[in-house]
Design a protein around this motif. Sequence first.
Motif, short mmCIF file in Angstrom:
data_model
loop_
_atom_site.label_atom_id
_atom_site.label_comp_id
_atom_site.label_asym_id
_atom_site.label_seq_id
_atom_site.Cartn_x
_atom_site.Cartn_y
_atom_site.Cartn_z
N ALA A 34 0.84 -1.20 0.00
CA ALA A 34 0.00 0.00 0.00
C ALA A 34 0.88 1.25 0.00
O ALA A 34 1.94 1.28 0.63
N PHE A 35 0.42 2.27 -0.73
CA PHE A 35 1.15 3.53 -0.81
C PHE A 35 0.17 4.68 -0.91
O PHE A 35 -1.02 4.48 -1.15
N SER A 36 0.69 5.90 -0.69
CA SER A 36 -0.19 7.07 -0.77
C SER A 36 0.24 8.01 -1.89
O SER A 36 1.42 8.12 -2.22
N GLY A 45 2.64 0.30 3.85
CA GLY A 45 2.96 -1.02 4.38
C GLY A 45 2.30 -2.09 3.54
O GLY A 45 1.81 -1.82 2.44
N VAL A 46 2.27 -3.29 4.05
CA VAL A 46 1.63 -4.40 3.34
C VAL A 46 0.23 -4.58 3.91
O VAL A 46 0.04 -4.60 5.13
N VAL A 47 -0.76 -4.65 3.03
CA VAL A 47 -2.14 -4.90 3.45
C VAL A 47 -2.52 -6.30 3.00
O VAL A 47 -2.02 -6.81 2.00
N GLU A 48 -3.40 -6.92 3.76
CA GLU A 48 -3.89 -8.25 3.38
C GLU A 48 -5.40 -8.23 3.43
O GLU A 48 -6.01 -7.44 4.15
N TRP A 49 -6.01 -9.09 2.61
CA TRP A 49 -7.45 -9.18 2.58
C TRP A 49 -7.88 -10.55 2.09
O TRP A 49 -7.10 -11.28 1.50
#
Length: 153
Positions: A6-8, A92-96
Amino acid sequence: MKLAVAFSLAEQRFALPVQWVEQVVRAVAVTPLPKAPPVVRGIIDFRGEVVPVMDIRQRLDLPSRPMALSDQIIIARASGRHIAFCVEAIIGVVEWDGADFVATNTIVSGVEFLDGVVRNQEGMILVYDPDAFFLPAEQLMLDQAMGQDHVHG
């Protein structure tokens, strides 16, 4: 379970699936690439390879801004080549899992480069498909600008 980096950008949150991401590096000088499609900001040297730097802001209709020293560059493998994406910050790293994901085509049509939306406790994250980033004409322009006469895929 799926994972993405994830990034902005412009205070919005986006992500790239981890299987596409090779490395995240600090911002470096980007050399303009004549005759490249407008969505290409320029090129950088990554481990001896000339890598195009994409202007994700332009593709996502976000306000343009110059690169800052605090920016990060995500090196990804897509469309048969390395591609660099300049982002403001790595979240960071996102999970779903399937219940947290909504495919883009069920929300709105015509946004081919976005795969879908992840909903989590922090809000929503747009998941980007780097393989669909270039339109066919842009891919051809980039190949020509980089001195390549074959199509990646």
